[in-house]
Design an enzyme around this catalytic site. Structure first.
Site, PDB file in Angstrom:
ATOM      1  N   ASP A 189       3.551  11.824  23.033  1.00 30.19           N
ATOM      2  CA  ASP A 189       2.737  10.684  23.022  1.00 30.19           C
ATOM      3  C   ASP A 189       1.343  10.679  23.867  1.00 30.19           C
ATOM      4  O   ASP A 189       1.649  11.010  25.051  1.00 30.19           O
ATOM      5  CB  ASP A 189       3.721   9.632  23.463  1.00 30.19           C
ATOM      6  CG  ASP A 189       2.834   7.969  23.152  1.00 30.19           C
ATOM      7  OD1 ASP A 189       2.509   7.788  22.105  1.00 30.19           O
ATOM      8  OD2 ASP A 189       2.668   7.495  24.254  1.00 30.19           O
ATOM      9  N   GLU A 201       0.631  14.133  19.183  1.00 29.61           N
ATOM     10  CA  GLU A 201      -0.047  13.055  18.712  1.00 29.61           C
ATOM     11  C   GLU A 201      -1.277  12.850  19.372  1.00 29.61           C
ATOM     12  O   GLU A 201      -1.597  12.045  20.214  1.00 29.61           O
ATOM     13  CB  GLU A 201       1.107  11.902  19.149  1.00 29.61           C
ATOM     14  CG  GLU A 201       0.713  10.578  18.399  1.00 29.61           C
ATOM     15  CD  GLU A 201       0.058   9.437  19.375  1.00 29.61           C
ATOM     16  OE1 GLU A 201      -0.709   8.613  18.683  1.00 29.61           O
ATOM     17  OE2 GLU A 201       0.209   9.593  20.564  1.00 29.61           O
TER      18      GLU A 201
END
Ligand code: OTU
Length: 643
Positions: free
Chosen positions: A286, A328
């Site tokens: 993330d 990501e």
């Protein structure tokens, strides 16, 4: 080979070896082989990050000890998976791979309910399942779980860690890989480390970026971009308990970790390996673009961010080798690709394809999509794109300005148009999106909304006149199927945002919920609808059919992809090449008929006829042109017969 790394290895190994004695000889050898192969470059990276520290050598020692311990604790099942993956390093690109992402609570309340509904994923053909963050998080507001208070404890409202472990095993037995987030850029302000920092412990203050003097925070702030401008201007929050300014790139309750401190890296390696040994097969890294910070820079995509991620990667490759990393990075496309490498992240979201698919629907012109994909779709053969239409986040128009200028498009103006179009303000727009994080200073904005609402289904429901309503609904369904067809056929790993396969529309109830009302992304996070309306079923059946087809042809997995020029700027077309089959996938991205020159088909070897694998119908390729209905998609295969 680097002599110092080898010297360090020779010094460290004797302290590692005794830790492995409980393992059988094969397992000991496996660890030793990987350690020997990977340690030198791992050591170099670590030295690059932390070599200036007096305690560097001790840090490396404690890190390698953690790796050995994680391998000792890794169960037999997972070790068998390690061996299988070693034989099949391309597993994530195969035609059998179809992904889905889902919120456990929105889908089935909790893990107990979820485990009873696994048949849903099996029927759909899902083999990669991303569960949205489900670890302990602050009760009031937690950014949908992206503020983690404990990486080892499942949120009690969802179940227990043991239940998650059992679920991972159940999924693996069904051939479904569990994907979890590795939220390593920040913790919540309730994590033990943050609590210790608040209690005044220097050691833990150093886990974060805390400035006693506002001027020091301001010095960094000057060159940073506001990520969540609605939440707070700038990237720092004053926290009275620490009497200082805490770096909070996202929300004020998400404290950025300080990776200049090697103790943080080691602590997070341990959390990562805990997730791996719990049974996660892929970790979604993330917000990885933000993980390294240096004064006077944007603190995004810095070279040492890559060194840091490669170091996590090497740690995983030594201690839990089956684990794959997904990047990501929702940033400039030139930066997105830099994370993609088998020594860093072997798979990566493809935000460019996602955004440009929506862009073509708005403009009815495929030039920007085609030009961008021709330049940027190809990535190394041992890596793969994760292609998606929607996810839990907003849509940001992250195409490259230079690609737009090449076509005479003013990128900023174009982004304004796209925002207006997708929030439904542009005249004639079919979309019902909601703005996200509008920044009045820069005019920047992103868009929230479910695929169905953005594609026109929600608008169709508001129409009174039956014929107009029907036309709008047909168009919306066709758009949804066209977009899904592209991600299922273009190569890489397609990931469905669950709910989209049923054409679920926006849910506006978030606006009344205290912890959510300020974050419009909740509009596209509706509870899963189990009762079906006719359009739900049609979207679902259309997608299901394409999934089944994808799985039948290896070409659609590991085959090559070539973006085709010259068809027409109304269509997006690509060829998939593989050993046994060749596919020519052509999509009319507009609401008007589109004709493509017959020569384009013949040039690609489709003559005298071809078959549309989607319908099983014959297509003649000896005419001047071939006409596609609005949003029609063909999966052409050459030959006399279609089997
Ligand atoms: C990610 O996204 C998650 O996907 C979000 O759901 C989280 O809120 C966030 O991190 C914090 O954990 O800003 O709008 O440029 O755009 O990493 C989404 C990259 C986000 C960021 C992306 C971030």
């Amino acid at each position: 080979m680097n002599k110092e790394a080898l010297k360090a290895q020779a010094l460290i190994w004797p302290s590692i070896e005794p830790l492995l004695t409980s393992l059988d000889p094969l397992e000991q050898k496996e660890f030793h082989d990987r350690f020997s192969a990977l340690f030198p470059s791992f050591f170099d990276n670590l030295r690059h990050l932390y070599g200036h520290r007096w305690d560097f050598f001790y840090q490396v020692q404690s890190l390698t000890t953690a790796l050995a311990e994680a391998w000792v604790n890794r169960n037999r099942d997972l070790k068998a998976l390690d061996r299988a993956r070693n034989q099949d390093s391309q597993w994530f690109r195969r035609e059998s791979m179809v992904g889905a992402m889902v919120y456990v609570d929105l889908f089935a309340k909790d893990l107990t309910g979820f485990r009873k509904k696994l048949a849903y994923f099996e029927e759909l053909g899902v083999t990669y399942l991303h569960l949205m963050p489900l670890f302990l998080a602050p009760e009031k507001e937690s950014d949908g779980g992206y503020a983690v208070s404990d990486y080892r404890q499942v949120n009690p409202s969802l179940g227990t860690t043991q239940e998650l472990r059992t679920l991972a095993t159940e999924l693996r037995a069904k051939g479904i890989s569990l994907v979890l987030d590795f939220i390593f850029n920040h913790t919540s302000n309730e994590h033990t480390w943050a609590q210790e920092a608040k209690a005044g412990k220097e050691e833990y203050r150093d886990y974060y970026w805390i400035f006693a003097d506002k001027a020091d925070a301001d010095a960094y702030n000057r060159t940073l971009r506001d990520i969540f401008p609605d939440a707070r201007p700038g990237s720092f929050s004053y926290v009275p308990e620490v009497d200082g300014w805490v770096w909070t790139t996202f929300n004020t309750y998400q404290w950025d970790l300080n990776y200049q401190n090697p103790a943080v890296f080691i602590a997070m390696v341990k959390e990562m390996l805990f997730l791996a040994n719990l049974g996660a097969e892929v970790l979604r890294l993330d917000a990885l673009a933000f993980c390294w910070k240096e004064l006077g820079t944007s603190c995004e995509n810095l070279p040492k961010a890559h060194t840091l991620i490669q170091s996590f990667r090497a740690a995983a490759a030594i201690a839990a080798p089956a684990l794959a990393f997904k990047s990501e990075a929702i940033v400039h496309p030139d930066e997105v690709v830099k994370y993609i490498d088998k020594t860093e992240c072997e798979i990566s979201y493809n935000p460019l394809l996602m955004a440009l698919l929506w862009e073509t629907l708005a403009t009815r012109n495929t030039d920007l999509l085609r030009v961008s994909m021709q330049k940027r779709f190809t990535i190394p053969g041992d890596t793969a794109w994760v292609n998606y239409i929607r996810c839990h986040d907003d849509i940001g128009w992250t195409f490259a300005d230079e690609d737009a200028w090449e076509l005479g498009i003013n990128p900023q103006g174009h982004r304004r148009f796209l925002n207006d179009f997708y929030i439904g303000e542009f005249p004639g727009s079919f979309s019902r999106g909601v703005p996200f994080q509008y920044n009045p200073l820069t005019g920047d904005c992103r868009v929230s909304g479910t695929a169905a609402s953005l594609a026109g289904l929600e608008k169709s429901l508001t129409l009174e006149e039956p014929r107009a309503k029907k036309v709008e609904e047909e168009m919306a369904i066709a758009r949804l199927l066209a977009l899904h067809g592209i991600i299922l056929a273009i190569g890489g790993l397609p990931v469905l945002y669950l709910g989209d396969e049923n054409g679920q529309i926006n849910d506006y109830t978030y606006a009344r919920e205290p912890g959510k009302s300020k974050d419009s992304r909740w509009v596209h996070r509706p509870a899963f609808e189990w009762t079906k309306k006719s359009w739900n079923t049609r979207v679902r059946e259309g997608i299901q059919k394409m999934i089944t087809l994808r799985k039948a042809y290896p070409t659609l997995g590991t085959g090559g992809t070539q973006i085709v020029d010259g068809c027409s700027n109304q269509v997006f077309a690509f060829v998939r090449d593989g050993e046994r089959r060749r596919f020519f996938v052509i999509t009319n991205m507009t609401d008007r008929p589109a004709s493509i020159p017959g020569n384009e088909l013949r040039l690609q070897g489709f003559y005298p006829r071809a078959w549309d694998a989607l319908t099983g119908e014959k297509v003649t390729c000896d005419q001047d042109s071939l006409t596609l209905a609005p949003y029609q998609q063909l999966w052409l295969v050459p030959g006399e017969n279609f089997t």
